[in-house]
Design a protein around this motif. Structure first.
Motif, PDB file in Angstrom:
ATOM      1  N   ARG A  66     -14.025  -2.059   3.526  1.00  0.00           N
ATOM      2  CA  ARG A  66     -13.207  -2.000   2.309  1.00  0.00           C
ATOM      3  C   ARG A  66     -12.270  -0.820   2.480  1.00  0.00           C
ATOM      4  O   ARG A  66     -12.700   0.315   2.635  1.00  0.00           O
ATOM      5  CB  ARG A  66     -14.058  -1.793   1.060  1.00  0.00           C
ATOM      6  CG  ARG A  66     -13.198  -1.783  -0.220  1.00  0.00           C
ATOM      7  CD  ARG A  66     -13.724  -0.854  -1.291  1.00  0.00           C
ATOM      8  NE  ARG A  66     -13.547   0.551  -0.932  1.00  0.00           N
ATOM      9  CZ  ARG A  66     -13.685   1.552  -1.803  1.00  0.00           C
ATOM     10  NH1 ARG A  66     -13.993   1.308  -3.054  1.00  0.00           N
ATOM     11  NH2 ARG A  66     -13.527   2.804  -1.421  1.00  0.00           N
ATOM     12  N   HIS A  67     -10.957  -1.098   2.472  1.00  0.00           N
ATOM     13  CA  HIS A  67      -9.988  -0.021   2.664  1.00  0.00           C
ATOM     14  C   HIS A  67      -8.746  -0.312   1.830  1.00  0.00           C
ATOM     15  O   HIS A  67      -8.650  -1.345   1.153  1.00  0.00           O
ATOM     16  CB  HIS A  67      -9.640   0.149   4.147  1.00  0.00           C
ATOM     17  CG  HIS A  67      -9.056  -1.072   4.802  1.00  0.00           C
ATOM     18  ND1 HIS A  67      -7.797  -1.103   5.341  1.00  0.00           N
ATOM     19  CD2 HIS A  67      -9.566  -2.311   5.002  1.00  0.00           C
ATOM     20  CE1 HIS A  67      -7.553  -2.286   5.850  1.00  0.00           C
ATOM     21  NE2 HIS A  67      -8.614  -3.043   5.663  1.00  0.00           N
ATOM     22  N   PHE A  68      -7.796   0.611   1.862  1.00  0.00           N
ATOM     23  CA  PHE A  68      -6.608   0.520   1.007  1.00  0.00           C
ATOM     24  C   PHE A  68      -5.339   0.478   1.850  1.00  0.00           C
ATOM     25  O   PHE A  68      -5.194   1.239   2.813  1.00  0.00           O
ATOM     26  CB  PHE A  68      -6.547   1.717   0.048  1.00  0.00           C
ATOM     27  CG  PHE A  68      -7.702   1.787  -0.904  1.00  0.00           C
ATOM     28  CD1 PHE A  68      -7.680   1.100  -2.106  1.00  0.00           C
ATOM     29  CD2 PHE A  68      -8.830   2.530  -0.592  1.00  0.00           C
ATOM     30  CE1 PHE A  68      -8.749   1.165  -2.979  1.00  0.00           C
ATOM     31  CE2 PHE A  68      -9.907   2.602  -1.455  1.00  0.00           C
ATOM     32  CZ  PHE A  68      -9.871   1.913  -2.656  1.00  0.00           C
ATOM     33  N   GLU A  79      -3.222  -1.429  -2.371  1.00  0.00           N
ATOM     34  CA  GLU A  79      -4.050  -2.604  -2.614  1.00  0.00           C
ATOM     35  C   GLU A  79      -5.341  -2.490  -1.827  1.00  0.00           C
ATOM     36  O   GLU A  79      -5.353  -2.072  -0.675  1.00  0.00           O
ATOM     37  CB  GLU A  79      -3.303  -3.874  -2.188  1.00  0.00           C
ATOM     38  CG  GLU A  79      -4.093  -5.145  -2.432  1.00  0.00           C
ATOM     39  CD  GLU A  79      -3.324  -6.380  -1.988  1.00  0.00           C
ATOM     40  OE1 GLU A  79      -3.840  -7.498  -2.215  1.00  0.00           O
ATOM     41  OE2 GLU A  79      -2.239  -6.230  -1.416  1.00  0.00           O
ATOM     42  N   MET A  80      -6.448  -2.863  -2.479  1.00  0.00           N
ATOM     43  CA  MET A  80      -7.733  -2.856  -1.811  1.00  0.00           C
ATOM     44  C   MET A  80      -7.913  -4.143  -1.015  1.00  0.00           C
ATOM     45  O   MET A  80      -7.662  -5.239  -1.518  1.00  0.00           O
ATOM     46  CB  MET A  80      -8.862  -2.716  -2.830  1.00  0.00           C
ATOM     47  CG  MET A  80     -10.215  -2.395  -2.198  1.00  0.00           C
ATOM     48  SD  MET A  80     -11.563  -3.262  -2.992  1.00  0.00           S
ATOM     49  CE  MET A  80     -11.268  -4.933  -2.480  1.00  0.00           C
ATOM     50  N   CYS A 109      -7.875  -4.237  -8.001  1.00  0.00           N
ATOM     51  CA  CYS A 109      -7.573  -4.238  -6.570  1.00  0.00           C
ATOM     52  C   CYS A 109      -6.251  -3.558  -6.259  1.00  0.00           C
ATOM     53  O   CYS A 109      -5.988  -3.189  -5.118  1.00  0.00           O
ATOM     54  CB  CYS A 109      -7.548  -5.675  -6.036  1.00  0.00           C
ATOM     55  SG  CYS A 109      -9.129  -6.507  -6.197  1.00  0.00           S
ATOM     56  N   SER A 118     -11.036   4.914  -5.925  1.00  0.00           N
ATOM     57  CA  SER A 118     -11.109   3.685  -6.685  1.00  0.00           C
ATOM     58  C   SER A 118     -12.450   3.636  -7.374  1.00  0.00           C
ATOM     59  O   SER A 118     -13.455   4.091  -6.846  1.00  0.00           O
ATOM     60  CB  SER A 118     -10.959   2.475  -5.752  1.00  0.00           C
ATOM     61  OG  SER A 118     -11.152   1.271  -6.469  1.00  0.00           O
ATOM     62  N   GLY A 121     -15.818  -0.896  -5.771  1.00  0.00           N
ATOM     63  CA  GLY A 121     -16.156  -0.901  -4.359  1.00  0.00           C
ATOM     64  C   GLY A 121     -17.382  -1.741  -4.056  1.00  0.00           C
ATOM     65  O   GLY A 121     -17.960  -2.398  -4.921  1.00  0.00           O
ATOM     66  N   HIS A 399     -12.158   7.200   1.567  1.00  0.00           N
ATOM     67  CA  HIS A 399     -12.695   6.293   0.560  1.00  0.00           C
ATOM     68  C   HIS A 399     -13.012   4.912   1.137  1.00  0.00           C
ATOM     69  O   HIS A 399     -13.331   3.979   0.396  1.00  0.00           O
ATOM     70  CB  HIS A 399     -11.705   6.149  -0.598  1.00  0.00           C
ATOM     71  CG  HIS A 399     -11.510   7.408  -1.372  1.00  0.00           C
ATOM     72  ND1 HIS A 399     -12.328   7.779  -2.410  1.00  0.00           N
ATOM     73  CD2 HIS A 399     -10.596   8.399  -1.234  1.00  0.00           C
ATOM     74  CE1 HIS A 399     -11.929   8.950  -2.895  1.00  0.00           C
ATOM     75  NE2 HIS A 399     -10.874   9.333  -2.204  1.00  0.00           N
ATOM     76  N   THR A 400     -12.950   4.778   2.463  1.00  0.00           N
ATOM     77  CA  THR A 400     -13.322   3.532   3.126  1.00  0.00           C
ATOM     78  C   THR A 400     -14.812   3.276   2.958  1.00  0.00           C
ATOM     79  O   THR A 400     -15.614   4.196   2.918  1.00  0.00           O
ATOM     80  CB  THR A 400     -12.975   3.612   4.628  1.00  0.00           C
ATOM     81  OG1 THR A 400     -11.578   3.858   4.783  1.00  0.00           O
ATOM     82  CG2 THR A 400     -13.343   2.323   5.345  1.00  0.00           C
TER      83      THR A 400
END
Length: 422
Positions: A66-68, A79-80, A109, A118, A121, A399-400
């Motif tokens: 999960r990353h941005f 965007e996620m 998202c 965020s 998650g 934040h990954t």
């Protein structure tokens, strides 16, 4: 002829149970009998067992990130994205695909770039299904099977919706009740600090609830085991913290704190910490009970800040940051969510590591930590000190989130019992 036909059908089922989900989704359109077979919960369970065996024996591991990313149409927004990569034992890594969440799921998202992090998650993973949760003011939870592109927004919980401004999600987990052969979601909610009866102690006011996928309903459960005399056990508030499911049990990093409330002569209350212990909260999916597994204290140089749980040879492992090293702890499982922890090793990475995302290993020869430095994701083999950088595009790298992933055709929409294993 009848026996031959039955034998041929059994061979066909065996072959189809070993095919990837994408192929099976296409085969549903070929014949009605194939569509009925693939939609059968027993076949989904057989396919899941085959997928798990293949994953254990394979020389590669599928990783979900999960990353941005910076939004295409607006550079001031991010965007996620969920991205799948295939990681090989020789440290080669190849991109598989991106998964975009539909806006109908009600999850945030997209957001302004200047808003760090965020509230939404990955909270847990089980049997090919990712549990996504919003830890902000919206109590939304979504189940997602990336392999078959299925999404399910869970029904609203009255417990989470009541007084939403002061009740916030503290932890969310997802897993399988192996006795009832059914999937459940558990959520811990923190509504702030309260006095314990007439004593001079304060504790966080915690609630817990369980969602049953079979009945599509929530119910509140007791949290006995988390609230002890003069002590509190709360999930780690670190934004990277996610639950870990294994063999019918959920685990979260947590802190057990002993607190007293002293009343001064001028009438002011002064809260002091006496002792802090790192621990693990476990939750038994079958009897819906919480337990606390102690690890150590700060005096043992064990701190769960930036800690990460993972599986190593099907045992629960934990990587935490010591004063000068990264420490690996492995749990001896006594069953039922109870166990004891042993410090396996302490090591000094040969590269800079600022955040830890995931921990996994299938053998004594390899124990991989997925982490990052200031600019890139790192695959780091703890046993050999071998490492490789992954050119993962995006912003807000710390934040990954990362989970080890095995694909399945288990549906998040069809609420049927599955003959699932551990």
């Amino acid at each position: 002829m009848a026996e031959l036909s039955k034998f041929a059908e059994e061979i066909m089922v065996e072959i189809m149970s070993r095919l990837p989900p994408k192929s099976l989704m296409r085969f549903k359109c070929v014949r009605r009998s194939w569509n009925a077979l693939i939609n059968n919960p027993n076949f989904a369970a057989k396919h899941l067992s085959s997928s798990k065996r293949t994953e254990l024996s394979s020389s590669s591991t599928t990783i979900l990130f999960r990353h941005f990313l910076i939004a295409d149409l607006n550079p001031n927004e991010m965007e996620m994205i969920l991205s799948l990569y295939n990681f090989c034992n020789d440290f080669d890594c190849c991109f598989l695909e991106d998964i975009h969440l539909p806006h109908s799921m009600g999850l945030e998202c997209r957001r302004k770039f200047h808003r760090a992090g965020s509230t939404f998650g990955i909270s847990c993973y089980c049997d090919g299904i990712i549990c996504l949760a919003d830890y902000g003011q919206k109590p939304n939870i979504v189940l997602c099977n990336p392999a078959i592109k299925e999404f399910k927004l869970l029904s609203e919980s009255q417990l989470a919706l009541s007084s939403p401004t002061c009740r916030k999600t503290a932890a969310v987990g997802f897993g399988c009740d192996l006795m009832l052969k059914n999937y459940k979601v558990v959520r811990l909610i923190n509504s702030g600090w309260r006095y314990r009866d007439d004593q001079d102690t304060v504790i966080p006011h915690l609630y817990a609830e369980v969602y049953n996928l079979l009945t599509d309903s929530w119910k509140e459960i007791k949290i006995d085991g988390l609230l002890k005399e003069n002590k509190i056990v709360v999930p780690d508030s670190n934004a990277q913290t996610k639950g870990l499911y294994s063999k019918g049990i959920l685990y979260w990093c947590a802190m057990e704190e002993e607190k007293v409330l002293e009343v001064t002569y001028d009438g002011d209350d002064e809260q002091k910490e006496i002792d802090v212990h790192a621990c693990i909260i476990s939750f038994n999916m079958s009897d819906e009970s919480f337990h606390v597994i102690n690890i150590g204290s700060y005096d043992d140089h064990c701190c769960l800040i930036d800690g990460v749980l993972g599986l190593w040879k099907e045992s629960i492992a934990l990587c935490v940051r010591g004063w000068t090293t990264l420490d690996i702890w492995v749990m001896d499982d006594f069953g039922g969510g109870k166990g004891s922890w042993t410090k396996y090793l302490a090591f000094e990475p040969v590269v800079k590591i600022t955040s830890q995302f995931a921990l996994f290993g299938k053998s004594d020869e390899q124990f991989v930590l997925v982490a990052c430095d200031d600019s890139a994701v790192i695959f780091y083999d703890i046993c050999t000190n071998k490492f490789n950088y992954l050119p993962l595009n995006g912003v807000l790298l710390p934040h990954t989130q990362v989970v080890e992933y095995a694909s399945s055709i288990v549906s998040v929409k069809e609420c049927n019992k599955l003959d699932v294993g551990a």
